[in-house]
Enzyme design. Structure first.
Site, PDB file in Angstrom:
ATOM      1  NE  ARG A 135     -36.262   6.012   4.003  1.00 11.15           N
ATOM      2  CZ  ARG A 135     -36.112   5.633   2.680  1.00 11.15           C
ATOM      3  NH1 ARG A 135     -35.934   6.530   1.694  1.00 11.15           N
ATOM      4  NH2 ARG A 135     -36.476   4.387   2.383  1.00 11.15           N
ATOM      5  CB  SER A 155     -36.474   7.544  -1.571  1.00  6.15           C
ATOM      6  OG  SER A 155     -35.120   7.433  -1.955  1.00  6.15           O
TER       7      SER A 155
HETATM    8  N1  URA Z   1     -32.960   3.370  -3.271  1.00  9.67           N
HETATM    9  C1  URA Z   1     -33.247   4.626  -3.199  1.00  9.67           C
HETATM   10  O1  URA Z   1     -32.644   5.825  -4.133  1.00  9.67           O
HETATM   11  N2  URA Z   1     -34.057   4.988  -2.129  1.00  9.67           N
HETATM   12  C2  URA Z   1     -34.404   4.122  -1.244  1.00  9.67           C
HETATM   13  O2  URA Z   1     -35.182   4.511  -0.306  1.00  9.67           O
HETATM   14  C3  URA Z   1     -33.917   2.846  -1.560  1.00  9.67           C
HETATM   15  C4  URA Z   1     -33.215   2.402  -2.626  1.00  9.67           C
END
Ligand code: URA
Length: 425
Positions: free
Chosen positions: A170, A185
């Site tokens: 990403r 996430s």
């Molecule tokens: N922190 C994370 O762990 N994941 C994300 O997608 C954005 C911030």
């Protein structure tokens, strides 16, 4: 059951709902390498553009948790409580917070990350303490939690490996900003970590991921629902990140300021947020009748800090490193400081060497920005407003560029509250 990656991508591209089977399959196949990076990028972009509903997000999160190990703190004698911040400039709150909450009787398993871009990482900050090490085995983590009550260490590779791979993808495909992907996430790692209670500090403002309050609220509500459904007592505070927290942004600079807070002093906003988050963590963990502010005043939080740092090889009495090169930025006019933009300060600290552009880049312990005034303070033209710190003086010019529109002096200032909203039971 097996699916076809292109069919899964088409479903989301055409604004359809992914089935539980499709989600389980695509996460598992991607983790194993059977779905290619380019296919997952296309799916992530379709999710960014077309969203996911609550069921899809919950299933996506569960599939990422299932990609790795789950920790279990049930054998500990104290309840566990953790905090996660979505990231901001000068956000050193974890450093005083973990010892305060441990001093009040909860155990704090704070599995943290490194900084990327203009927001600093907790591990990078602590690594400016001579000897301190971030990597602990699961056995060391458990022992320290039992004996000290607080651990701040690197999350092991075994927790939600699907997220590690997907987050890196990403990052290079313009798909970080999707709320379903951010929520899943963060929460997959926190649920896999096994904490009993979780407080989310969702930042909003120029220095945060979420620039708009409506987006921060949606992210907070999504994460609280995911945690609650997974049996984790979860609460979120939405807090302001239009101005840096405290008076420092940079690794050793922020450790120094955190120690001031643990010694009963420090900037008012850092103290306020530390106590607000501690109170939420303790309530969520069921620890009542203990005042976190008292633990800062009476020195018991400082005792936990020193033990916690020493347990990971650090010397809590060591003198912290100081930048060999410093440059003072004066106030541009006389009046009330009305703007000190978090993004501008964060980018300056990053360009001075405090942050990294790529995961594998080193960071400087000493680089950063020190603030001599905060919005609302009276300033006089020419007085020192900021001090830039670096190892490398060729970095000053680029750092100064990022400050061009970051500072304003006016006749008045309308303050915003630090804690803007609270989401959760
Ligand atoms: N922190 C994370 O762990 N994941 C994300 O997608 C954005 C911030």
């Amino acid at each position: 059951m097996s699916f076809d990656a292109v069919d899964v991508i088409r479903t989301k591209r055409d604004k359809g709902e992914l089935s539980d089977g499709q989600i389980d399959w695509v996460i598992d196949a991607y983790t194993r390498g059977d779905v290619a990076d380019e296919q997952m990028s296309a799916l992530a972009m379709a999710i960014l553009l077309n969203g996911m509903n609550r069921r899809e997000i919950a299933r996506w999160t569960a599939a990422m948790i299932a990609s790795g190990e789950r920790m279990d703190f049930a054998k500990l004698s104290r309840p566990t409580a953790d905090k996660h911040s979505t990231g901001g400039v000068g956000d050193k709150i974890t450093l005083p917070l973990a010892p305060v909450v441990a001093a009040c009787g909860a155990a704090v398993p704070q599995l943290s990350g490194r900084g990327l871009g203009h927001t600093g990482g907790t591990l990078d900050k602590l690594e400016s303490i001579p000897g301190w090490r971030a990597a602990l085995s699961n056995d060391e983590l458990m022992r320290q939690l039992d004996e000290v009550g607080a651990v701040i260490c690197a999350a092991g590779d075994g927790l939600a490996p699907a997220d590690k791979k997907l987050y890196a993808l990403r990052d290079v495909t313009g798909t970080v900003e999707a709320i379903p992907l951010i929520a899943s996430s963060i929460m997959s790692k926190k649920i896999a970590e096994g904490t009993g209670a979780l407080v989310l500090d969702v930042k909003v403002g120029s220095g945060a991921f979420m620039k708009e309050l409506a987006d921060a609220r949606e992210l907070a509500e999504t994460m609280v629902a995911l945690g609650t459904d997974a049996g984790v007592k979860t609460v979120a505070l939405i807090t302001d990140m239009s101005v840096p927290l405290g008076l420092t942004a940079g690794n050793a600079l922020e450790v120094r300021e955190s120690v001031e807070v643990l010694a009963g002093g420090g900037p008012a906003d850092v103290v306020e947020l530390t106590i607000a988050l501690a109170a939420e963590m303790l309530a969520a963990a069921g620890v009542t009748d203990v005042d976190p502010a008292e633990k800062l005043r009476d020195g018991t939080a400082m005792d936990v800090w020193r033990t916690m740092i020493a347990a990971q090889g650090g010397d809590p009495s060591a003198v912290l490193p100081v930048a060999p090169e410093q440059h003072v930025v004066p106030a541009p006019a006389t009046g009330v400081l009305s703007k000190l933009d978090a993004l501008g300060i964060g980018v300056a600290a990053w360009r001075l060497g405090a942050g990294r552009a790529r995961k594998e880049d080193p960071v400087s312990a000493v680089a950063g920005v020190e603030l001599h005034a905060k919005p609302g303070d009276q300033v006089t033209e020419g007085q020192p407003l900021l001090t830039l710190h670096t190892d490398d003086p060729t970095r000053f010019d680029r750092a100064l560029e990022s400050l061009t529109d970051a500072v304003e002096v006016a006749t008045s200032y309308d303050p915003t509250p630090l804690v803007i909203d609270r989401i959760g039971e």
